[in-house]
Design an enzyme around this catalytic site. Sequence first.
Site, PDB file in Angstrom:
ATOM      1  N   HIS A 164     -17.423  -3.438  18.448  1.00 33.56           N
ATOM      2  CA  HIS A 164     -16.981  -2.184  18.859  1.00 33.56           C
ATOM      3  C   HIS A 164     -17.679  -0.905  18.611  1.00 33.56           C
ATOM      4  CE1 HIS A 164     -13.223  -4.814  19.337  1.00 33.56           C
ATOM      5  NE2 HIS A 164     -13.504  -5.177  18.035  1.00 33.56           N
ATOM      6  N   LYS A 291     -38.722  16.374  23.688  1.00 36.30           N
ATOM      7  CA  LYS A 291     -38.205  14.966  24.022  1.00 36.30           C
ATOM      8  C   LYS A 291     -39.008  13.887  23.891  1.00 36.30           C
ATOM      9  CE  LYS A 291     -34.396  14.716  25.909  1.00 36.30           C
ATOM     10  NZ  LYS A 291     -33.460  14.006  25.356  1.00 36.30           N
ATOM     11  N   GLU A 298     -34.444   2.024  29.156  1.00 34.17           N
ATOM     12  CA  GLU A 298     -33.372   2.473  30.066  1.00 34.17           C
ATOM     13  C   GLU A 298     -33.692   1.790  31.338  1.00 34.17           C
ATOM     14  OE1 GLU A 298     -32.885   6.861  30.225  1.00 34.17           O
ATOM     15  OE2 GLU A 298     -33.315   6.814  27.948  1.00 34.17           O
TER      16      GLU A 298
END
Length: 472
Positions: A164, A291, A298
């Site tokens: 979880h 960044k 992705e």
Amino acid sequence: MKPMSGAEKGKLWGGRFTKAPDPVFDRFSASLRWDVRLLAYDLLIDRAQTKALKACGVLNAREASRLISAIDRIDRDRRAGRLVIDPSAEDVHTLVQNELSRVCGPLADKIHTGRSRNDLVSQSSRLYCKEQAGALYGALTQLMTVIVAAAERYRNVLLPGMTHLQNAQVLHLSHILLSYVEMIDRSREQYVTAVEYADVCVLGSGALAGTTFAIDQRLIARELKLSRVTTNSYDVSGDRDHVLQLVYACALTGTHLSRIAEDLMIGQTRPYGIYDIDASLCTGSSMMPQKKNADSAELIRGASGVLQAQLAGVLSVLKGLPTSYNRDLQWDKSFLFTAVETARDVVEVMTRIFATLRVREERAARLLDDESLYATDLADLLVRKGVPFKDAHRKVGRMVLEAESLGCALSALPAAVTRQIAPEIKPGEMAALFGPERSVRLKRTAGSTHPDRVRREIDRWKQQLRRTSGRV
Ligand code: ARG
């Protein structure tokens, strides 16, 4: 004989037509833009077909050798990138036929004896599927090998395993990495089935009924390195389960790798930060100079959507379609090629991610500060002292709750509180139990995260990958 109509020119089927195809329909009907990928396989088939036609007397030796030279010449041009693809050909099969006519004249008209595009496309797509399934099997083996190497490199790293997305119990990082190998192995197995479905000679089936020429299908199977010959010509013309199985394998691979990609992304988020995905597999932001985003992972996650869509595409083309050949089947290949090409990219990029992945061991160690990771071990300790598990679970649950409300670690609970909840626990026993190495060593079952088991699994996978690498 009536002169050749406009309809007949360049088509394989024009004889009974007096009208040329509507230009919009003609474009709609054409599949060359994607099935040109079958060119090499069609040429292999034509070579085998020529030999079979010679063996059954349709071609004499001279004709056969002229045809073979023409096929060889087209293939040489293809390999050298010199072959000019005529974009007006309806499909790859028409293209090859027209090329053969260009190179060896009317003799080329004999090659399509005893066959139809129905068995031809069925065979050609099978050869493509067999080769690509084998290549993907190999690519996955390579990926698994790279992950096992990472499991070996980081075999001493312990970290909190999660369920979880919450801390659960201590694990070896290698145990997680090997779980990826197990999962990918299940994808890999699907390519073995894909090869099996594709590995059959279906030529000689004609349009649906077989042919009156004694085409030696075993000879063709040998030439094309196929292990069996079809047992039902009618099935051949409409069967696309080889396509479906390969696209399913690709979709499953995508789903598996997208889950791993998600793990990697979570593992490299700043506050967590145990993974450092190599900069060569990340991109930056056009606005935020700091960044470094894991776009490779992705894109893999996103590609699983593309792959699933191809599977849905093939399934919907086949659903409710009458058996035998129907033109709808032509659409299968655009799904097939997209699936195969996307899957290949996904597997290759993932392999590069794992080959260069760095693990920040000090961060993994810091994450182990959470003593709730030992709650299950503590409940098991109580069971060993004679407390029924449900009771033990409740007691430890209460201790966790108390520690949470006092804002302290489990082992720092005031002795009076521990004594009151679980008098079975002796002073100091908790502190002795709590520790990541201790925790993993307590696990005893097969497939558990005990260090000896993990070590053995690394070795087993190394052997298994070596043994299975050339399987298909
Ligand atoms: N381009 C067609 C396909 O991919 C080839 C088979 C055409 N057969 C036919 N009966 N029209 O399915």
